[in-house]
Design a protein around this motif. Sequence first.
Motif, PDB file in Angstrom:
ATOM      1  N   ASN A 155       0.188  -6.339  -0.522  1.00  0.00           N
ATOM      2  CA  ASN A 155       0.184  -7.562  -1.331  1.00  0.00           C
ATOM      3  C   ASN A 155       1.560  -7.947  -1.864  1.00  0.00           C
TER       4      ASN A 155
ATOM      5  N   THR B  82      -6.078   0.660  -4.331  1.00  0.00           N
ATOM      6  CA  THR B  82      -4.991   1.549  -4.741  1.00  0.00           C
ATOM      7  C   THR B  82      -4.104   0.942  -5.822  1.00  0.00           C
ATOM      8  N   GLY B  83      -3.499  -0.206  -5.543  1.00  0.00           N
ATOM      9  CA  GLY B  83      -2.617  -0.834  -6.516  1.00  0.00           C
ATOM     10  C   GLY B  83      -1.461   0.050  -6.935  1.00  0.00           C
TER      11      GLY B  83
ATOM     12  N   ARG C 139       4.351   6.053  -1.358  1.00  0.00           N
ATOM     13  CA  ARG C 139       3.996   5.695   0.016  1.00  0.00           C
ATOM     14  C   ARG C 139       5.043   4.787   0.647  1.00  0.00           C
TER      15      ARG C 139
ATOM     16  N   LEU D   7     -10.226   3.028  -0.598  1.00  0.00           N
ATOM     17  CA  LEU D   7     -10.220   2.796  -2.043  1.00  0.00           C
ATOM     18  C   LEU D   7      -9.147   1.768  -2.414  1.00  0.00           C
TER      19      LEU D   7
ATOM     20  N   HIS E  60       4.214   0.218   4.022  1.00  0.00           N
ATOM     21  CA  HIS E  60       4.083   1.662   4.225  1.00  0.00           C
ATOM     22  C   HIS E  60       3.027   1.989   5.278  1.00  0.00           C
TER      23      HIS E  60
ATOM     24  N   GLN F  94     -11.491  -4.521   5.995  1.00  0.00           N
ATOM     25  CA  GLN F  94     -11.693  -3.349   5.142  1.00  0.00           C
ATOM     26  C   GLN F  94     -12.885  -3.534   4.212  1.00  0.00           C
TER      27      GLN F  94
ATOM     28  N   TYR G  26      -4.098  -3.488  -9.211  1.00  0.00           N
ATOM     29  CA  TYR G  26      -5.459  -3.905  -8.860  1.00  0.00           C
ATOM     30  C   TYR G  26      -6.416  -3.858 -10.048  1.00  0.00           C
TER      31      TYR G  26
END
Length: 250
Positions: free
Chosen positions: A186, A23-24, A62, A21, A11, A247, A92
Amino acid sequence: DTAYKLVLLRHGESDWNRKGLFTGWVDVDLTETGEAEAARGGRLLTDAGVLPDVLHTSLQRRAIRTAQLALDSAERHWIPVRRSWRLNERHYGALQGKDKAATLAEFGEEQFMLWRRSYDTPPPPLADNDEFSQVNDPRYAGLPDEIRPRTECLKDVVERMLPYWYDAIVPDLEAGRTTLVAAHGNSLRALVKHLDGISDDDIAGLNIPTGIPLLYELDANLRPLTPGGRYLDPEAAAAAIEAVKNQGRK
Ligand code: DG2
């Protein structure tokens, strides 16, 4: 020797990618930049003459919106679509909603990278009463509680993603369909690890940029003709991969 065509698309930039942040499974939307990346991804598909016949996405906004924007700009908004939680981002765990830079500062480089990139160390589980838990999200109501994740490492993602790969995506490829998979950093690392046969150690160094289609041509045994596939904009991909890698470190 006809090669199967598979396109992987992470995305575009999300609100929480922008904010830095974790997200997972939290269902954040795209930023305006992310929307533009998605539309540009569609133009790259058109320019390369790679026109998807079928789309697979996660259940997350997303990825769903990125695919729709990309396909709109490639005039392929009408193709059939299937969605599965098995393409969702890695859960996450307790890091969901946490700031990446603050987590790095609090826990240090080694623990931070273990959580982000090790193959088999998951973050601590997310409590069911946490504001960022998905246990009561209706889209996962059909999932038996014992397979509903509270945290995942990449190994867990490989294990839950592969059944969908074999049962849903491979049949489309074998039917000769150019297949677009719109998913996440991921969950796509898990698929790339499988496709390229990357080792548990080496996968730590692989990062997927937002919004740039990655084309794999696969032989009859589903092995990539070119290891690693080919980004449709290799220069932009190289720069964006560095940004993902760094990041939390600005
Ligand atoms: C990111 C990946 O997932 O983060 O969950 O924070 O692809 O859905 O934006 P995505 C997240 P990193 O593992 O790269 O930190």
